[in-house]
Design an enzyme around this catalytic site. Structure first.
Site, PDB file in Angstrom:
ATOM      1  N   PHE A 129      -8.513  18.986 -14.606  1.00 46.40           N
ATOM      2  CA  PHE A 129      -9.103  17.709 -14.192  1.00 46.40           C
ATOM      3  C   PHE A 129     -10.455  17.547 -14.900  1.00 46.40           C
ATOM      4  CE2 PHE A 129     -11.178  14.896 -11.077  1.00 46.40           C
ATOM      5  CZ  PHE A 129     -10.178  13.950 -10.904  1.00 46.40           C
ATOM      6  N   TYR A 231      -9.935  14.854   1.090  1.00 47.34           N
ATOM      7  CA  TYR A 231      -9.438  13.478   1.225  1.00 47.34           C
ATOM      8  C   TYR A 231      -8.034  13.294   0.672  1.00 47.34           C
ATOM      9  CZ  TYR A 231     -11.564  13.304  -3.475  1.00 47.34           C
ATOM     10  OH  TYR A 231     -11.929  13.576  -4.768  1.00 47.34           O
ATOM     11  N   LYS A 232      -7.446  14.342   0.089  1.00 50.34           N
ATOM     12  CA  LYS A 232      -6.089  14.217  -0.455  1.00 50.34           C
ATOM     13  C   LYS A 232      -5.082  14.611   0.629  1.00 50.34           C
ATOM     14  CE  LYS A 232      -7.803  14.494  -5.152  1.00 50.34           C
ATOM     15  NZ  LYS A 232      -8.168  15.308  -6.302  1.00 50.34           N
TER      16      LYS A 232
HETATM   17  C1  PLP Z   1      -9.393  15.110  -6.996  1.00 51.88           C
HETATM   18  C2  PLP Z   1      -9.900  16.257  -7.817  1.00 51.88           C
HETATM   19  C3  PLP Z   1     -11.272  16.508  -7.954  1.00 51.88           C
HETATM   20  C4  PLP Z   1     -12.248  15.552  -7.330  1.00 51.88           C
HETATM   21  O1  PLP Z   1     -13.555  15.922  -7.399  1.00 51.88           O
HETATM   22  P1  PLP Z   1     -14.650  15.039  -6.607  1.00 51.88           P
HETATM   23  O2  PLP Z   1     -15.907  15.739  -6.814  1.00 51.88           O
HETATM   24  O3  PLP Z   1     -14.185  14.935  -5.191  1.00 51.88           O
HETATM   25  O4  PLP Z   1     -14.636  13.664  -7.217  1.00 51.88           O
HETATM   26  C5  PLP Z   1     -11.676  17.623  -8.658  1.00 51.88           C
HETATM   27  N1  PLP Z   1     -10.766  18.457  -9.228  1.00 51.88           N
HETATM   28  C6  PLP Z   1      -9.432  18.217  -9.134  1.00 51.88           C
HETATM   29  C7  PLP Z   1      -8.459  19.156  -9.761  1.00 51.88           C
HETATM   30  C8  PLP Z   1      -8.966  17.103  -8.437  1.00 51.88           C
HETATM   31  O5  PLP Z   1      -7.665  16.851  -8.372  1.00 51.88           O
END
Ligand code: PLP
Length: 420
Positions: A129, A231-232
């Site tokens: 990500f 939140y997921k």
């Molecule tokens: C959703 C997600 C994030 C989100 O990071 P935030 O700091 O909450 O925006 C980070 N890493 C992965 C792998 C994700 O899927």
């Protein structure tokens, strides 16, 4: 394999036999709302969260005022302890809510690097990500370290042998996602963690797409550090605080760089010098978002009550059913499975590749289905096990087949919007 006629009756039969079917009632679901296949980006609203948040706003913010802090201050630990055991293989005191996943990645990665000062390399996944990659890029630049990328297959995830081959005694840290955000492929966490430990490196796992969808053997595999969002699949609400995990044995050894007063040993002693708290609290920074933490608690309570094993079983059943429907209905229309075919090797979402994926995504939304689009050219389809029915999968895929067969998606713009 049992013979399947792929009719609605078959889907309804699967729902009737589903031991988790009743959990759907714990969520706010508009009867005429869309079929929601994006619970891996933002989970649904738990019914309990509506009342608990209202009570917190009126009674606590409105009534208790500053006195609320006497219990608000425990919320992050309380939610961490709820997750420890039934949802994540951890002990109480090893998990806490704090900040966002991005900020936690920074804190824990920096703490790990500081604990390996003579080493110069961080092993990263080039398809991780973006936030994970960006944070490590700046950490590496700050410290003069080298990022050593491993290339994950976009559809099938990390090759363990390739990760192992990237390890040597100059590696300080390995940072990877357990469930790949794009394909849903599950990395071999125990084998990779053990290999990293053999060369003396620390391992930080991103659990954003794992927590609440698959078991994560944190203690069993002796994972050092982990982060993830609530939140997921945990249904904590938009922007609910993230969690971080630090193995108990490392808590007093590591120091994180954002030395705020919530990580201070005697927080209200108001000492002018920073001295890190014992235990997981030293990884906290500043005043937490209390209302959002109540959302996270409502979601975490449900996850803890169900336990991860039945959720995993249903996640595999839902994604397997989706793959069967894809094989029968969609493959002939130019879609290609962009997730592992083996259910044991993927989390609770399935990704389909199609050259016109963005147009398909828009047409599918207009047909009453909410999926996710991910570059390049992929529909990411989440099957959050607590509230997704087999009949939802049937109906959604049936509509996608019509869209593909009729070519109606071609009338949608190819230009993407700012948020996808
Ligand atoms: C959703 C997600 C994030 C989100 O990071 P935030 O700091 O909450 O925006 C980070 N890493 C992965 C792998 C994700 O899927």
């Amino acid at each position: 394999m049992e013979s399947v006629d792929f009719g609605l009756a078959d889907a309804l039969q699967r729902d009737a036999a589903d031991p988790l079917a009743g959990w759907r009632d714990r969520f706010v679901i508009e009867p005429d709302g869309p079929i929601y296949l994006d619970g891996n980006s933002l989970g649904r609203l738990p019914v309990a969260a509506v009342d608990e948040l209202a009570a917190a706003v009126r009674g606590e913010w409105g009534g208790e005022l500053i006195r609320g802090w006497s219990h608000w201050i425990e919320l992050g630990r309380e939610v961490g302890d709820l997750l420890a055991g039934p949802v994540l293989d951890a002990e109480p005191g090893e998990l806490v809510l704090s900040d966002s996943t991005s900020v936690n990645l920074y804190k824990l990665a920096a703490a790990a690097l500081a604990a390996r000062p003579d080493r110069h390399v961080v092993v990263v996944d080039e398809d991780n990500f973006p936030t994970d990659q960006y944070l490590l890029q700046s950490l590496a630049a700050e410290r003069g370290l080298t990022l050593r990328p491993v290339t994950a297959d976009l559809d099938n995830g990390l090759d363990t042998a390739q990760v192992v081959a990237a390890l040597d005694d100059d590696v300080a840290l390995v940072l990877l996602s357990h469930v790949a955000y794009r394909s849903g492929a599950i990395a071999e966490l125990p084998a990779i963690t053990a290999a990293a430990h053999r060369v003396g490196a620390l391992v930080l796992w991103d659990l954003c797409h794992s927590v609440g969808s698959v078991p994560v053997p944190l203690r069993a595999a002796e994972v050092d550090l982990a982060v993830g969002c609530t939140y997921k699949y945990l249904n904590g609400g938009p922007g609910s605080p993230a969690f971080l995990y630090v193995r108990r044995e490392l808590q007093s050894v590591l120091r994180q760089p954002i030395t705020g007063w919530f990580g201070q040993a005697d927080q209200f002693g108001m000492d002018s010098r920073y001295a890190p708290a014992d235990g997981i609290d030293r990884f906290l920074v500043g005043t937490p978002p209390v209302l959002s933490a109540y959302g996270a608690r409502a979601g975490a309570r449900i996850a803890a009550e169900v336990g991860i094993e039945p959720v995993r079983a249903k996640g595999m059943a839902l994604t397997s059913y989706a793959v069967e429907l894809y094989d029968t209905w969609l493959a002939e229309h130019g879609c290609r499975l962009a997730s592992p075919r083996d259910a044991a090797r993927r989390g609770a979402h399935v990704t389909l590749h199609h050259p016109n994926a963005w147009q398909l995504c828009q047409a599918w939304q207009d047909a009453g289905v909410l999926p996710d689009f991910r570059t390049p050219d992929r529909l990411r389809i989440g099957f959050a096990p607590l509230y997704t029915r087999f009949a939802d999968v049937y109906e959604a895929f049936h509509r996608l087949r019509e869209i593909l067969a009729s070519g109606s998606y071609r009338s949608y713009p190819e230009q993407r919007s700012r948020v996808t």
